[in-house]
Scaffold this active site. Structure first.
Site, PDB file in Angstrom:
ATOM      1  N   SER A 141       0.928  -1.277  -0.035  1.00 58.47           N
ATOM      2  CA  SER A 141      -0.160   0.189   0.049  1.00 58.47           C
ATOM      3  C   SER A 141       0.767   1.216   0.049  1.00 58.47           C
ATOM      4  CB  SER A 141      -0.817   0.072   1.523  1.00 58.47           C
ATOM      5  OG  SER A 141      -1.536   1.382   1.605  1.00 58.47           O
ATOM      6  N   TYR A 154      -1.969  -1.139  10.400  1.00 55.64           N
ATOM      7  CA  TYR A 154      -1.854  -1.370   9.063  1.00 55.64           C
ATOM      8  C   TYR A 154      -0.738  -0.762   8.248  1.00 55.64           C
ATOM      9  CZ  TYR A 154      -3.994  -1.258   4.079  1.00 55.64           C
ATOM     10  OH  TYR A 154      -4.347  -1.316   2.889  1.00 55.64           O
TER      11      TYR A 154
END
Ligand code: NAD
Length: 252
Positions: A141, A154
């Site tokens: 990401s 995350y």
């Protein structure tokens, strides 16, 4: 693209980016194993591939569990006789900074987003080697490249996944390639759920769009195309690569 006839395991292939990748790989002639926790979603992806004339099978698996990953690899070999490509795509997202993230959330996010890709690599690699080599594409990401506010666990898992990619690349060469894609915020169920939890969802979505030069969210199909390229034989010299597909977010 050079995935024709290859056997590709795509984790989290039931929704969003994973589903788009499964459909694209199948259209390009790969035989696809859709692995997902969600049976209905995974089966729906396989149904769509079959309806388009592609070849795919569904394996229900929680990829954070070693026993289920072992069964996933066995099922893949039973179905198609080999395993050439692993796309580590499944992940979960929860908000929270270091003060507000519970220890349970921290643990689960690490298990799904980072331990699972390690486990999948661990169990897929011997089968790939037996077949002469293979490719792993990790879906990280933009959050692995910069610190995005309020999502510490995350962010950490995605930065770790970039590190895992590099280790797999240097340890696996020349038979095994490992590359990583860093998508920007894209229109998937994961993002829809996060936006829906905000007090003003429309404003939250607009804020996600406007922080990036392209002034829009990504489309799952655009991310899937990046995954396909990183897995393809045409890019055989790329290993340890980190490809940003984020509308320019990390270029700022
Ligand atoms: N959507 C985005 O904006 C965005 C941005 C950057 C990176 N990513 C990454 O892209 C990947 C896909 O994201 P998405 O938005 O399509 O997610 P999504 O939530 O829409 O879909 C994820 C799929 O993974 C499955 N899954 C979750 N946990 C699992 C587990 N333990 N075992 C097996 N399957 C499991 C879910 O059932 C679901 O089908 C993730 O790695 C995510 O971190 C997404």
């Amino acid at each position: 693209m050079g995935v024709r006839g290859k056997v590709a395991v795509i984790t989290g292939g039931g929704a969003g980016i994973g589903r788009a990748a499964a459909l694209l790989f199948a259209r390009e002639g790969a035989r696809v194993v859709v692995a997902d926790l969600d049976r209905d979603a995974g089966a729906a992806t396989v149904e769509q591939i079959t309806a388009e004339g592609g070849e795919a099978t569904f394996v229900a698996a929680d990829v954070s569990r070693p026993d289920e990953v072992r069964l996933l690899v066995e099922a893949t070999v039973a179905a198609f006789g080999r395993l050439d490509i692993l796309v580590n795509n499944a992940a979960i997202y929860r908000q929270g900074n270091a003060e507000t993230t519970t220890e349970d959330d921290w643990q689960r996010i690490l298990e799904v987003n980072l331990t699972a890709p390690f486990l999948c690599a661990r169990y897929c690699l011997p089968v790939m080697r037996r077949g002469g080599g293979g490719v792993i594409v990790n879906v990280a990401s933009e959050a692995g490249l910069v610190g995005i506010r309020g999502q510490v666990a995350y962010n950490v898992t995605k930065a770790g996944l970039i590190g895992l990619t590099r280790s797999l690349a240097v340890d696996g060469a020349p038979a095994i390639r490992a590359n990583c894609i860093c998508p920007g915020t894209s229109d998937t169920p994961l993002v829809a759920a996060a936006v829906a939890r905000q007090p003003d969802p429309a404003a939250a979505r607009r804020a996600l769009e406007s922080v990036r030069p392209m002034d829009r969210l990504g489309r799952p199909e655009e991310i899937a195309f990046g995954i396909l390229c990183l897995a393809s034989d045409e890019l055989a010299y790329a290993t340890g690569a980190v490809l940003s597909v984020d509308g320019g977010y990390t270029a700022q």
